[in-house]
Design a protein around this motif. Structure first.
Motif, PDB file in Angstrom:
ATOM      1  N   TYR A  99      55.981  41.640  80.540  1.00  0.00           N
ATOM      2  CA  TYR A  99      56.187  43.026  79.825  1.00  0.00           C
ATOM      3  C   TYR A  99      57.418  42.849  78.778  1.00  0.00           C
ATOM      4  O   TYR A  99      57.372  43.535  77.525  1.00  0.00           O
ATOM      5  N   TRP A 103      57.019  43.288  74.861  1.00  0.00           N
ATOM      6  CA  TRP A 103      57.748  44.480  74.124  1.00  0.00           C
ATOM      7  C   TRP A 103      58.617  43.713  73.010  1.00  0.00           C
ATOM      8  O   TRP A 103      58.683  44.207  71.861  1.00  0.00           O
ATOM      9  N   ARG A 106      56.535  42.505  70.063  1.00  0.00           N
ATOM     10  CA  ARG A 106      56.192  43.856  69.379  1.00  0.00           C
ATOM     11  C   ARG A 106      57.537  44.410  68.535  1.00  0.00           C
ATOM     12  O   ARG A 106      57.168  44.596  67.271  1.00  0.00           O
TER      13      ARG A 106
ATOM     14  N   ASN B  34      54.053  47.964  66.288  1.00  0.00           N
ATOM     15  CA  ASN B  34      53.749  48.950  67.250  1.00  0.00           C
ATOM     16  C   ASN B  34      52.437  48.665  68.086  1.00  0.00           C
ATOM     17  O   ASN B  34      51.731  47.625  67.711  1.00  0.00           O
ATOM     18  N   PRO B  35      52.259  48.904  69.401  1.00  0.00           N
ATOM     19  CA  PRO B  35      51.235  48.440  70.272  1.00  0.00           C
ATOM     20  C   PRO B  35      49.976  48.805  69.573  1.00  0.00           C
ATOM     21  O   PRO B  35      49.009  48.148  69.929  1.00  0.00           O
ATOM     22  N   VAL B  90      56.187  54.721  79.308  1.00  0.00           N
ATOM     23  CA  VAL B  90      56.779  53.902  78.251  1.00  0.00           C
ATOM     24  C   VAL B  90      57.691  54.970  77.474  1.00  0.00           C
ATOM     25  O   VAL B  90      56.907  56.050  76.877  1.00  0.00           O
ATOM     26  N   LEU B 105      63.431  51.049  73.876  1.00  0.00           N
ATOM     27  CA  LEU B 105      62.029  51.168  74.731  1.00  0.00           C
ATOM     28  C   LEU B 105      62.119  50.805  76.039  1.00  0.00           C
ATOM     29  O   LEU B 105      62.838  49.919  76.489  1.00  0.00           O
ATOM     30  N   HIS B 107      60.153  50.631  79.607  1.00  0.00           N
ATOM     31  CA  HIS B 107      58.967  50.679  80.101  1.00  0.00           C
ATOM     32  C   HIS B 107      59.108  50.662  81.854  1.00  0.00           C
ATOM     33  O   HIS B 107      59.520  49.831  82.316  1.00  0.00           O
TER      34      HIS B 107
END
Lengths: 123, 142
Positions: A99, A103, A106, B34-35, B90, B105, B107
């Protein structure tokens, strides 16, 4: 890219992962890993020297490291040399960071979009 | 979320735009990075208690927005095969930094399965000890 994340996660050998994480969870074992990483193949007595614990406690630590595939022993005459095998750590690193990588990739793209945009605006 | 231990991923970037613009960009599926932008099928309702669904390469992700506070903060849940069906969280924070935005960010609530339970400290240690190997491993996978 995303599909490969899942493939990696699914293929992780969870038993080995457990062994590796157990091995690196103890400060003495981490110190042993550190010493072997720094010094290369090392005699048992030299591995045990910095520790203020009984030799059989060090032996137990080494057994756990060996079970995780993190060390190997090689007999040379009367001596047994202990070496680090770091490969299993990559397995853990890959599992832990899927992950994080997702990220990061991204946000790299997101950042680049705004960098390009600002560059155009300032021309 | 059940009582199992979890792990947290934190990623930061300085984005060359003011927080409002970065905030809007994060929720705009047309903006790369972005996702939502990578989705082949997307349902997105970015307001508190609004849901999202996105699917890429046959893998589905679901979530519910819990905070949408322009320009400072977005938080939503995140459920995917990788969270083992559990809700992770998130949180994206946008903080003004001169002309730019520090974007953080986090998570959190990612399941720490049997293999990892109780060993977070170990991960930090070996990340310090073997940085080159991780870089190499990461490069190999890319």
């Amino acid at each position: 890219m995303l599909a490969s994340h899942y493939t990696i996660w699914c293929n992780v050998d969870m038993d080995q992962l457990t062994d590796v994480l157990t091995a690196i969870s103890h400060p003495s074992r981490r110190a042993i890993i550190g010493k072997l990483a720094e010094s290369g193949p090392t005699r048992f007595t030299d591995v045990a020297k910095p520790f203020d614990v009984a030799l059989n406690a060090v032996t137990k630590h080494l057994k756990l490291l060996e079970r995780a595939g993190l060390i190997e022993r090689e007999r040379q005459g009367r001596e047994v040399l202990i070496s680090l095998r770091p490969e299993p750590l990559r397995l853990v690193a890959g599992w832990v960071h899927e992950y994080e990588r997702f990220w990061n990739e991204r946000l790299d793209q997101f950042e680049q979009h705004f960098k390009d945009k600002r560059k155009k605006e300032r021309k | 979320m059940n009582s199992a231990k979890t792990i947290e991923i934190k990623v930061e970037r300085t984005i060359p735009a003011p927080p409002g613009e970065v905030f809007d960009g994060w929720l705009n599926p047309k903006i790369p990075g972005n996702p939502w932008n990578m989705a082949e099928k997307l349902l997105l309702n970015p307001k508190v208690d609004g849901f999202f669904y996105w699917n890429a390469k046959g893998i589905s992700h679901y979530g519910r927005f819990t905070e949408v506070a322009r320009p400072g903060r977005i938080q939503h849940t995140w459920v995917s095969p990788n969270t083992l069906g559990e809700e992770s969280t998130v949180t994206v924070i946008f903080k003004k930094q001169g002309e730019d935005t520090l974007m953080t960010l986090v998570h959190s609530g990612l399941p720490d399965t049997d293999g990892g339970r109780g060993h977070e400290k170990g991960w930090n240690y070996f990340l310090d000890l073997f940085p080159l190997q991780f870089t190499d491993a990461s490069r190999e996978r890319k």
